[in-house]
Design a protein around this motif. Sequence first.
Motif, mmCIF file in Angstrom:
data_model
loop_
_atom_site.group_PDB
_atom_site.id
_atom_site.type_symbol
_atom_site.label_atom_id
_atom_site.label_comp_id
_atom_site.label_asym_id
_atom_site.label_seq_id
_atom_site.Cartn_x
_atom_site.Cartn_y
_atom_site.Cartn_z
ATOM 1 N N LEU A 66 3.732 -5.997 -31.670
ATOM 2 C CA LEU A 66 2.732 -6.661 -32.508
ATOM 3 C C LEU A 66 2.450 -8.077 -32.007
ATOM 4 C CD1 LEU A 66 3.775 -5.424 -36.073
ATOM 5 C CD2 LEU A 66 1.674 -4.836 -34.815
ATOM 6 N N LYS A 67 3.492 -8.773 -31.551
ATOM 7 C CA LYS A 67 3.296 -10.108 -30.971
ATOM 8 C C LYS A 67 2.421 -10.012 -29.716
ATOM 9 C CE LYS A 67 7.362 -12.689 -32.487
ATOM 10 N NZ LYS A 67 6.634 -13.696 -33.243
ATOM 11 N N MET A 68 2.703 -9.029 -28.876
ATOM 12 C CA MET A 68 1.913 -8.858 -27.653
ATOM 13 C C MET A 68 0.464 -8.511 -27.983
ATOM 14 S SD MET A 68 4.490 -6.861 -25.127
ATOM 15 C CE MET A 68 6.236 -7.156 -25.268
ATOM 16 N N LYS A 69 0.273 -7.660 -28.981
ATOM 17 C CA LYS A 69 -1.086 -7.294 -29.397
ATOM 18 C C LYS A 69 -1.832 -8.532 -29.887
ATOM 19 C CE LYS A 69 -3.734 -5.105 -32.999
ATOM 20 N NZ LYS A 69 -4.360 -6.347 -33.440
ATOM 21 N N ASN A 70 -1.162 -9.388 -30.653
ATOM 22 C CA ASN A 70 -1.800 -10.612 -31.161
ATOM 23 C C ASN A 70 -2.198 -11.545 -30.018
ATOM 24 O OD1 ASN A 70 -1.644 -9.727 -33.791
ATOM 25 N ND2 ASN A 70 0.276 -10.771 -34.207
ATOM 26 N N ILE A 71 -1.348 -11.662 -29.015
ATOM 27 C CA ILE A 71 -1.686 -12.484 -27.850
ATOM 28 C C ILE A 71 -2.883 -11.887 -27.125
ATOM 29 C CG2 ILE A 71 -0.887 -13.196 -25.549
ATOM 30 C CD1 ILE A 71 1.947 -13.468 -26.843
ATOM 31 N N TYR A 72 -2.866 -10.584 -26.946
ATOM 32 C CA TYR A 72 -3.973 -9.896 -26.290
ATOM 33 C C TYR A 72 -5.277 -10.130 -27.057
ATOM 34 C CZ TYR A 72 -6.438 -6.077 -23.924
ATOM 35 O OH TYR A 72 -7.329 -5.332 -23.197
ATOM 36 N N SER A 73 -5.216 -10.048 -28.380
ATOM 37 C CA SER A 73 -6.389 -10.306 -29.220
ATOM 38 C C SER A 73 -6.834 -11.759 -29.110
ATOM 39 C CB SER A 73 -6.089 -9.976 -30.686
ATOM 40 O OG SER A 73 -5.838 -8.607 -30.835
ATOM 41 N N PHE A 74 -5.871 -12.687 -29.040
ATOM 42 C CA PHE A 74 -6.187 -14.110 -28.896
ATOM 43 C C PHE A 74 -7.038 -14.348 -27.649
ATOM 44 C CE2 PHE A 74 -5.114 -18.307 -27.101
ATOM 45 C CZ PHE A 74 -5.515 -19.139 -28.146
ATOM 46 N N PHE A 75 -6.754 -13.610 -26.600
ATOM 47 C CA PHE A 75 -7.520 -13.728 -25.355
ATOM 48 C C PHE A 75 -8.696 -12.745 -25.323
ATOM 49 C CE2 PHE A 75 -3.423 -15.549 -23.872
ATOM 50 C CZ PHE A 75 -3.911 -16.813 -23.567
ATOM 51 N N ASN A 76 -9.237 -12.438 -26.513
ATOM 52 C CA ASN A 76 -10.429 -11.593 -26.635
ATOM 53 C C ASN A 76 -10.246 -10.269 -25.895
ATOM 54 O OD1 ASN A 76 -13.004 -10.951 -27.516
ATOM 55 N ND2 ASN A 76 -14.005 -11.939 -25.785
ATOM 56 N N ASP A 77 -9.124 -9.628 -26.163
ATOM 57 C CA ASP A 77 -8.783 -8.348 -25.532
ATOM 58 C C ASP A 77 -8.862 -8.420 -24.008
ATOM 59 O OD1 ASP A 77 -8.378 -7.400 -28.076
ATOM 60 O OD2 ASP A 77 -10.216 -6.239 -28.168
ATOM 61 N N GLY A 78 -8.347 -9.528 -23.480
ATOM 62 C CA GLY A 78 -8.297 -9.703 -22.032
ATOM 63 C C GLY A 78 -9.629 -10.064 -21.399
ATOM 64 N N GLN A 79 -10.634 -10.387 -22.205
ATOM 65 C CA GLN A 79 -11.968 -10.686 -21.687
ATOM 66 C C GLN A 79 -12.329 -12.169 -21.755
ATOM 67 O OE1 GLN A 79 -13.790 -8.196 -20.194
ATOM 68 N NE2 GLN A 79 -11.881 -7.105 -20.575
ATOM 69 N N ALA A 80 -11.462 -12.999 -22.329
ATOM 70 C CA ALA A 80 -11.774 -14.426 -22.473
ATOM 71 C C ALA A 80 -11.938 -15.079 -21.102
ATOM 72 C CB ALA A 80 -10.685 -15.128 -23.268
ATOM 73 N N LYS A 81 -12.924 -15.909 -20.992
ATOM 74 C CA LYS A 81 -13.148 -16.680 -19.754
ATOM 75 C C LYS A 81 -12.614 -18.096 -19.915
ATOM 76 C CE LYS A 81 -15.507 -13.304 -17.913
ATOM 77 N NZ LYS A 81 -14.703 -12.283 -17.342
ATOM 78 N N THR A 82 -12.757 -18.640 -21.140
ATOM 79 C CA THR A 82 -12.279 -19.994 -21.426
ATOM 80 C C THR A 82 -11.549 -20.001 -22.762
ATOM 81 O OG1 THR A 82 -14.318 -20.627 -22.554
ATOM 82 C CG2 THR A 82 -14.198 -21.071 -20.171
#
Length: 188
Positions: free
Chosen positions: A94-110
């Motif tokens: 769940l922690k890893m999923k939250n981090i992944y979501s924080f980075f826009n499901d791995g799509q964040a540029k900035t």
Amino acid sequence: KYGIQITAPKFGASKGEFYFNKETKTIAKGISSVKFLSNQIANELFELSRNLHTDKFMEVLMGISSQTSMDSRQLEILIKIDFFSQYGNTAELLKMKNIYSFFNDGQAKTIKKDKVSGALADILPKFATDVGTKGNKLKSYTITDMVGLLYACEDYVRSLNVLELDMRVRIQNSLDYLGYVGIQTNRP
């Protein structure tokens, strides 16, 4: 009697309905009976598991984003019923999923610097830059290596040795999403 084991829904073992694997002599419960999940998602996940050979949960998350129609709620439900248990305990995942979501499901540029804190403030600069084209400091990080960043975050979460969720919470998750208590601890 016949040496066949029946298992809970698991990534790589389950399809939409019960699935018999001759090689492992197991029958895995399907996930179409899990609340908010469907045969389509079950088949997409099964296909993903056949093409993905990794011990990195972040890689599984990236595959789910790019190769399935599963949404965030459905992913969280599967994590909560131990579907991805081969990658860690529920609390870790769940922690890893939250981090992944924080980075826009791995799509964040900035990422704005004021949104970054804690250990992430130490990890992010290794995989991003905050220097503009004129050499000036920016208010945001520009991510240069998203995959490396996600793997480093996963390694960080694993280093925390996060304890599994309380048994009461796990039982309630099982009841809420499966309709029965299906937790096995393999302990007396």
